[in-house]
Design a protein around this motif. Structure first.
Motif, PDB file in Angstrom:
ATOM      1  N   ALA A  40       0.850  -1.190   0.000  1.00  0.00           N
ATOM      2  CA  ALA A  40       0.000   0.000   0.000  1.00  0.00           C
ATOM      3  C   ALA A  40       0.884   1.238   0.000  1.00  0.00           C
ATOM      4  CB  ALA A  40      -0.908   0.009   1.230  1.00  0.00           C
ATOM      5  N   SER A  41       0.399   2.323  -0.577  1.00  0.00           N
ATOM      6  CA  SER A  41       1.193   3.547  -0.562  1.00  0.00           C
ATOM      7  C   SER A  41       0.314   4.773  -0.751  1.00  0.00           C
ATOM      8  CB  SER A  41       2.270   3.520  -1.654  1.00  0.00           C
ATOM      9  OG  SER A  41       1.682   3.559  -2.940  1.00  0.00           O
ATOM     10  N   VAL A  42       0.844   5.896  -0.321  1.00  0.00           N
ATOM     11  CA  VAL A  42       0.250   7.203  -0.613  1.00  0.00           C
ATOM     12  C   VAL A  42       1.324   8.027  -1.307  1.00  0.00           C
ATOM     13  CG1 VAL A  42      -0.688   9.347   0.317  1.00  0.00           C
ATOM     14  CG2 VAL A  42      -1.367   7.166   1.325  1.00  0.00           C
ATOM     15  N   GLU A  43       1.009   8.512  -2.503  1.00  0.00           N
ATOM     16  CA  GLU A  43       1.930   9.392  -3.223  1.00  0.00           C
ATOM     17  C   GLU A  43       1.372  10.811  -3.210  1.00  0.00           C
ATOM     18  OE1 GLU A  43       4.252   9.960  -7.522  1.00  0.00           O
ATOM     19  OE2 GLU A  43       2.647   8.473  -7.337  1.00  0.00           O
ATOM     20  N   VAL A  44       2.224  11.768  -2.857  1.00  0.00           N
ATOM     21  CA  VAL A  44       1.847  13.177  -2.886  1.00  0.00           C
ATOM     22  C   VAL A  44       2.687  13.850  -3.967  1.00  0.00           C
ATOM     23  CG1 VAL A  44       1.656  15.324  -1.595  1.00  0.00           C
ATOM     24  CG2 VAL A  44       1.298  13.132  -0.422  1.00  0.00           C
ATOM     25  N   LEU A  45       2.011  14.326  -5.014  1.00  0.00           N
ATOM     26  CA  LEU A  45       2.686  14.877  -6.183  1.00  0.00           C
ATOM     27  C   LEU A  45       2.310  16.352  -6.363  1.00  0.00           C
ATOM     28  CD1 LEU A  45       4.290  14.593  -8.874  1.00  0.00           C
ATOM     29  CD2 LEU A  45       2.114  13.905  -9.930  1.00  0.00           C
ATOM     30  N   PRO A  46       3.260  17.276  -6.172  1.00  0.00           N
ATOM     31  CA  PRO A  46       2.980  18.679  -6.482  1.00  0.00           C
ATOM     32  C   PRO A  46       3.112  18.929  -7.981  1.00  0.00           C
ATOM     33  CG  PRO A  46       5.150  18.457  -5.444  1.00  0.00           C
ATOM     34  CD  PRO A  46       4.583  17.081  -5.570  1.00  0.00           C
ATOM     35  N   VAL A  47       2.118  19.566  -8.579  1.00  0.00           N
ATOM     36  CA  VAL A  47       2.154  19.893 -10.010  1.00  0.00           C
ATOM     37  C   VAL A  47       1.723  21.346 -10.194  1.00  0.00           C
ATOM     38  CG1 VAL A  47       1.702  17.541 -10.823  1.00  0.00           C
ATOM     39  CG2 VAL A  47      -0.220  19.069 -10.340  1.00  0.00           C
ATOM     40  N   VAL A  48       2.174  21.929 -11.277  1.00  0.00           N
ATOM     41  CA  VAL A  48       1.741  23.283 -11.586  1.00  0.00           C
ATOM     42  C   VAL A  48       0.242  23.257 -11.871  1.00  0.00           C
ATOM     43  CG1 VAL A  48       2.265  23.019 -14.050  1.00  0.00           C
ATOM     44  CG2 VAL A  48       2.210  25.296 -13.031  1.00  0.00           C
ATOM     45  N   ASN A  49      -0.459  24.281 -11.388  1.00  0.00           N
ATOM     46  CA  ASN A  49      -1.909  24.275 -11.584  1.00  0.00           C
ATOM     47  C   ASN A  49      -2.259  24.607 -13.032  1.00  0.00           C
ATOM     48  OD1 ASN A  49      -1.647  27.060 -11.818  1.00  0.00           O
ATOM     49  ND2 ASN A  49      -2.483  27.499  -9.791  1.00  0.00           N
ATOM     50  N   ALA A  50      -3.535  24.446 -13.377  1.00  0.00           N
ATOM     51  CA  ALA A  50      -3.962  24.590 -14.769  1.00  0.00           C
ATOM     52  C   ALA A  50      -3.678  25.984 -15.315  1.00  0.00           C
ATOM     53  CB  ALA A  50      -5.451  24.271 -14.887  1.00  0.00           C
ATOM     54  N   ALA A  51      -3.729  26.995 -14.450  1.00  0.00           N
ATOM     55  CA  ALA A  51      -3.488  28.369 -14.888  1.00  0.00           C
ATOM     56  C   ALA A  51      -2.000  28.678 -15.007  1.00  0.00           C
ATOM     57  CB  ALA A  51      -4.145  29.344 -13.924  1.00  0.00           C
ATOM     58  N   GLY A  52      -1.156  27.781 -14.456  1.00  0.00           N
ATOM     59  CA  GLY A  52       0.277  28.010 -14.499  1.00  0.00           C
ATOM     60  C   GLY A  52       0.758  29.048 -13.509  1.00  0.00           C
ATOM     61  N   THR A  53      -0.064  29.340 -12.510  1.00  0.00           N
ATOM     62  CA  THR A  53       0.262  30.408 -11.561  1.00  0.00           C
ATOM     63  C   THR A  53       0.631  29.904 -10.178  1.00  0.00           C
ATOM     64  OG1 THR A  53      -2.095  30.579 -10.996  1.00  0.00           O
ATOM     65  CG2 THR A  53      -1.270  32.023 -12.747  1.00  0.00           C
ATOM     66  N   GLY A  54       0.529  28.624  -9.937  1.00  0.00           N
ATOM     67  CA  GLY A  54       0.819  28.109  -8.604  1.00  0.00           C
ATOM     68  C   GLY A  54       0.925  26.596  -8.625  1.00  0.00           C
ATOM     69  N   THR A  55       0.818  26.002  -7.461  1.00  0.00           N
ATOM     70  CA  THR A  55       0.996  24.557  -7.297  1.00  0.00           C
ATOM     71  C   THR A  55      -0.243  23.932  -6.691  1.00  0.00           C
ATOM     72  OG1 THR A  55       3.377  24.857  -6.945  1.00  0.00           O
ATOM     73  CG2 THR A  55       2.427  22.773  -6.213  1.00  0.00           C
ATOM     74  N   GLU A  56      -0.620  22.771  -7.202  1.00  0.00           N
ATOM     75  CA  GLU A  56      -1.659  21.976  -6.570  1.00  0.00           C
ATOM     76  C   GLU A  56      -1.082  20.602  -6.274  1.00  0.00           C
ATOM     77  OE1 GLU A  56      -4.588  20.032  -9.687  1.00  0.00           O
ATOM     78  OE2 GLU A  56      -4.396  22.188 -10.109  1.00  0.00           O
ATOM     79  N   TYR A  57      -1.725  19.868  -5.380  1.00  0.00           N
ATOM     80  CA  TYR A  57      -1.191  18.597  -4.907  1.00  0.00           C
ATOM     81  C   TYR A  57      -2.130  17.461  -5.272  1.00  0.00           C
ATOM     82  CZ  TYR A  57       2.233  21.326  -2.392  1.00  0.00           C
ATOM     83  OH  TYR A  57       3.262  22.187  -2.090  1.00  0.00           O
ATOM     84  N   VAL A  58      -1.585  16.472  -5.970  1.00  0.00           N
ATOM     85  CA  VAL A  58      -2.327  15.268  -6.306  1.00  0.00           C
ATOM     86  C   VAL A  58      -1.995  14.222  -5.249  1.00  0.00           C
ATOM     87  CG1 VAL A  58      -2.663  13.428  -8.000  1.00  0.00           C
ATOM     88  CG2 VAL A  58      -2.263  15.790  -8.769  1.00  0.00           C
ATOM     89  N   VAL A  59      -3.017  13.659  -4.636  1.00  0.00           N
ATOM     90  CA  VAL A  59      -2.828  12.643  -3.599  1.00  0.00           C
ATOM     91  C   VAL A  59      -3.415  11.336  -4.103  1.00  0.00           C
ATOM     92  CG1 VAL A  59      -3.168  12.045  -1.172  1.00  0.00           C
ATOM     93  CG2 VAL A  59      -3.105  14.462  -1.868  1.00  0.00           C
ATOM     94  N   GLU A  60      -2.561  10.331  -4.239  1.00  0.00           N
ATOM     95  CA  GLU A  60      -3.005   9.046  -4.777  1.00  0.00           C
ATOM     96  C   GLU A  60      -2.745   7.931  -3.774  1.00  0.00           C
ATOM     97  OE1 GLU A  60      -2.460   7.564  -9.107  1.00  0.00           O
ATOM     98  OE2 GLU A  60      -0.886   6.553  -7.946  1.00  0.00           O
ATOM     99  N   LEU A  61      -3.810   7.266  -3.381  1.00  0.00           N
ATOM    100  CA  LEU A  61      -3.746   6.088  -2.518  1.00  0.00           C
ATOM    101  C   LEU A  61      -3.762   4.864  -3.423  1.00  0.00           C
ATOM    102  CD1 LEU A  61      -4.112   4.875   0.427  1.00  0.00           C
ATOM    103  CD2 LEU A  61      -6.579   5.013  -0.023  1.00  0.00           C
TER     104      LEU A  61
END
Length: 285
Positions: free
Chosen positions: A222-243
């Motif tokens: 089992a794992s949890v991955e936390v992936l920071p990616v640039v947001n759709a507007a290209g102005t900041g960061t959002e976090y994808v959390v995948e279990l």
């Protein structure tokens, strides 16, 4: 009343063969069997699953048996600006885990419609991906509402000279990947198509995530991955959390899928949809 005696078919066939009336047919040729996939259940969680430092909360870790400390990994996907490989269901990834060699992954995806995994396996078989090809590992990714069958060819490249999870330049990584391209991709649409296309690709990324491991329910992976990616507007960061949970069993995967969704929903962590990391990175980088 008259009775008609009918000899068994086997007796009639033997008699006809002896009289030269029937010609035995050749044993029909059989294609290699469909591949046997493993399963990875992937459920996305909302930002409510993270603390102020963007790590999984203690409650999330406890709920899903996550006991390991964070391990970093960086990766890029290679494709053309018009995503020509993606359009054919191929993805090419270069990944670097801290302290490990580079991982080169060439993956072909087949859609699973309405849960018909056997149908997807048959389609893959017709395309040359069957049980006889030990160069590829078959896996069903089972998300919130979507399933995808994939075949992955894994290769490695020395990380000598690269520390931590550092990545090569786009051109260097592309050279490695082109040199190691497997035959199925190289000649996918026509002779040399894949090699020509990959040679014209660039790195989409890199991105760097943190992965926390453990064991939960019927999965010891089992794992949890936390992936920071640039947001759709290209102005900041959002976090994808995948279990995610890996298993060899369809029945176990079905249980993990049902139970993980129910638990995440009850805690207010469940994201109601599927976030495809590959597509996200290809589109935003």
């Amino acid at each position: 009343m008259s009775l008609t005696f009918r000899a068994p078919r086997s007796i009639l066939t033997a008699a006809c063969l002896a009289a030269g009336l029937l010609v035995p047919t050749a044993t029909p040729a059989h294609a290699d069997a469909n591949a046997v996939p493993t399963y990875e259940v992937k459920i996305n969680l909302t930002a409510a699953a993270l603390d102020a430092s963007h790590n999984p909360t203690a409650a999330v870790k406890s709920a899903f048996g996550i006991t390991g400390s964070a391990k970093s990994r960086s990766y890029s996907y290679y494709d053309t600006d018009t995503l020509a490989l993606d359009a054919e269901g191929w993805s090419v990834r270069l990944r670097h885990k801290d302290g490990s060699s580079f991982e080169e992954t060439y993956k072909k995806r087949f859609p699973v419609s309405n849960g018909d995994i056997n149908g997807a396996l048959a389609a893959a078989n017709a395309a040359g991906f069957d049980s006889s090809d030990t160069n590829y590992d078959a896996e069903v990714d089972w998300g919130y509402a979507k399933q995808t069958l994939s075949f992955s060819n894994e290769k490695s490249h020395s990380a000598s000279g690269y520390s931590g999870t550092s990545m090569p330049s786009s051109s260097t990584g592309r050279t490695w990947l082109v040199n190691d391209i497997p035959g199925k991709l190289q000649d996918w649409r026509s002779t040399g198509w894949g090699k020509t296309t990959l040679s014209a690709s660039r790195a989409h990324g890199p991105v760097t995530s943190k992965v926390y491991g453990g064991a939960w329910s019927v999965s010891d992976d089992a794992s949890v991955e936390v992936l920071p990616v640039v947001n759709a507007a290209g102005t900041g960061t959002e976090y994808v959390v995948e279990l995610s949970f890996k298993t060899d069993s369809y029945a176990d995967a079905a249980k993990l899928h049902t139970d993980a969704i129910a638990l995440a929903e009850s805690k207010g962590w469940l994201y109601h949809g599927d976030i495809l990391k590959t597509q996200l990175i290809l589109d935003r980088y």
